[in-house]
Design a protein around this motif. Structure first.
Motif, PDB file in Angstrom:
ATOM      1  N   CYS A   1     -15.007 -61.541 -20.145  1.00  0.00           N
ATOM      2  CA  CYS A   1     -15.248 -60.355 -21.048  1.00  0.00           C
ATOM      3  C   CYS A   1     -13.928 -59.965 -21.843  1.00  0.00           C
ATOM      4  N   THR A   2     -13.903 -59.291 -22.949  1.00  0.00           N
ATOM      5  CA  THR A   2     -12.907 -59.004 -23.656  1.00  0.00           C
ATOM      6  C   THR A   2     -12.004 -57.942 -22.739  1.00  0.00           C
TER       7      THR A   2
ATOM      8  N   GLU B   1     -11.262 -55.055 -23.971  1.00  0.00           N
ATOM      9  CA  GLU B   1     -12.012 -53.764 -24.131  1.00  0.00           C
ATOM     10  C   GLU B   1     -13.402 -53.565 -23.228  1.00  0.00           C
ATOM     11  N   GLU B   2     -13.986 -54.719 -23.076  1.00  0.00           N
ATOM     12  CA  GLU B   2     -15.249 -54.583 -22.172  1.00  0.00           C
ATOM     13  C   GLU B   2     -14.540 -54.466 -20.720  1.00  0.00           C
ATOM     14  N   TYR B   3     -13.479 -55.208 -20.371  1.00  0.00           N
ATOM     15  CA  TYR B   3     -13.142 -54.961 -18.967  1.00  0.00           C
ATOM     16  C   TYR B   3     -12.558 -53.459 -18.673  1.00  0.00           C
TER      17      TYR B   3
END
Ligand code: NAD
Ligand code: SAH
Length: 413
Positions: free
Chosen positions: A100-101, A103-105
């Motif tokens: 994941c990115t 931001e998603e992390y």
């Protein structure tokens, strides 16, 4: 509500969890006791460790103790989607998406913290950072947290020094049952597991440069030697240099090792350990791998700057084609090679690390009234000793005990 990518992968993940469970006898024992005693009844635990099979089993053990457990990973590339699917199928709240990115992390970390945990398990300090940054209100129920790794502990120590620690934290990495086995032998074996599986190259007769001769580095170097490699160690600490030399390794500065190495492995917790000036002197087709924290030990910006062209050559191997006609192979995007290109430490090792974690969490809830001050704590020696004794018992290894006379004799010193 969980946030995962591939729910259909649950059966494969469940099989992996069943497999590791059978090689974690101390945790099996703790699970049975937790089932009977329910030390975490009514409490919530947030877990951010590599979302991998052994972590899933730890989550199950904590749940057997009555906890509601919320799980996420601690590195987007080490998160295994099948394990996240299995955890979801088992009814855990799980937030994890491989690759994941950033931001998603962060979104997943915050989702886990949103349960306002009573206890949290951090690996590297990202949860701790969020609870001191934009999300202090999510720590309102927190009794204490536990930190799994060396770099997380460095971050905690500097926070505590600055008087900026808001809640008690236990330095689980520093327990003997953790550092002596996980950092040394776990990293020693699994780093080679990841490198050998992904490259499918020979190690014997190669020159392996290990940066850092602390716990992880000495494990990696010992295994390299066992595999028939010529080992060079680079260090900044004079005692570690001497120790490497007396263990039979060559010792030199990275600048001198750069033209000699075939495989470079960093395990320092520092940044900029391998930079442009080293890369410029390296042979064609070298392997660059990191086993330390984050992705800053091998400079990715410097690799980019040197390259005319960058290409994924194989799973977990990116080729940086330099303008002078060489290729430098970076493994696992410069992140932990052992758990990105491999499955991380073996179950028998995580049995020790996670048993210390489980018993420290139990200690936290039992001693909640004495844990009001925001400071750093070592794992109590009784827990460290108990886990070592249980592991010896599980391995069927005998141990001598002092006679009364011997005990008195030793006290003379
Ligand atoms: P450690 O403190 O025992 O050892 C680090 C060593 O690196 C020290 O001897 C230090 O002198 C040396 N060092 C620091 N900067 C250096 C530099 N620029 N060049 C050469 N040597 C340098 O720490 P450790 O327990 O071995 O952990 C090392 C790193 O690995 C940490 O970031 C830790 O979080 C991480 N870690 C990774 C795993 C894994 O599964 N891959 C497991 C445990 C720890
Ligand atoms: N967030 C940091 C974490 C450092 S990881 C990062 O991604 O850079 C280092 C820790 O991973 C070690 O202390 C070890 O205990 C843990 N680890 C290694 N193998 C593991 C496995 N198979 N499952 C869970 N944790 C593991």
């Amino acid at each position: 509500m969980s946030n995962i990518r591939y729910p259909d992968l649950a059966p494969a993940g469940l099989k992996k969890i069943e497999w590791v469970r059978e090689f974690m006898p101390v945790l099996n024992f703790i699970e049975q006791r937790f089932l009977a005693e329910k030390p975490f009844d009514g409490l919530r635990i947030a877990v951010s460790v590599h979302a991998e099979a052994k972590t899933a089993y730890l989550a199950a053990v904590l749940r057997s103790g009555g906890a509601e457990v919320y799980v996420t990973g601690c590195n987007p590339l080490s998160t295994k989607d099948d394990i996240c699917a299995a955890l979801d199928a088992l009814g855990f709240e799980v937030f994890g998406r491989h690759g994941c990115t950033p931001e998603e992390y962060e979104e997943d970390l915050v989702s886990v913290l949103s349960c306002k945990p009573h206890v949290m398990l951090d690996d590297g300090g990202d949860l701790t950072q969020l609870l001191h940054g934009n999300y202090p209100h999510l720590a309102e129920n927190l009794i204490a947290g536990c930190e799994e790794t060396t770099t997380g502990i460095h971050r905690l120590r500097s926070r505590a020094r600055e008087g900026a620690l808001n809640f008690p934290m236990f330095l689980v990495n520093d327990a003997k049952c953790k550092t002596l086995f996980d950092n040394i032998h776990g990293t020693g074996q699994s780093t080679w597991d990841g490198i050998m599986y992904a490259t499918n190259n020979m190690v014997t007769a190669k020159t392996v440069v290990v940066a850092g001769y602390g716990h992880c580095g000495r494990g990696i170097a010992a295994r390299a030697k066992g595999l028939g490699a010529n080992v060079i160690v680079t260090e900044i600490d004079p005692h570690c240099c001497l120790s490497a030399a007396m263990d039979g390794h060559r010792v030199m500065a990275m600048e001198d090792a750069a033209p000699l190495g075939d495989i470079f492995i960093t395990a320092t917790g520092c940044k900029g350990v391998i930079t442009r000036k080293h890369m410029e002197r390296m042979k064609n087709n070298v392997i660059l791998a990191n086993a330390g924290h984050f992705d800053v030990e091998i400079s990715k910006p410097d690799l980019e700057a040197l390259s005319a062209h960058v290409e994924e050559r194989k799973p977990f191997i990116r080729g940086y084609y330099t303008r002078d006609g060489r290729v430098l192979n970076l493994m696992a995007d410069g992140r932990l090679v052992n758990i990105v290109a491999g499955n991380g430490h073996p179950a028998e090792i995580m049995d020790l690390s996670f048993s210390i974690q489980a018993l420290t969490m139990e200690y936290v809830v039992k001693n909640r009234n004495n844990l009001k001050e925001p400071r750093l704590h070592n794992v109590p020696a009784e827990i460290d000793n108990e886990v070592a004794r249980l592991k010896l018992e599980a391995m069927g290894l005998g141990i001598d005990t002092l006679t009364e006379e011997q005990a008195k004799y030793l006290d003379l010193y």
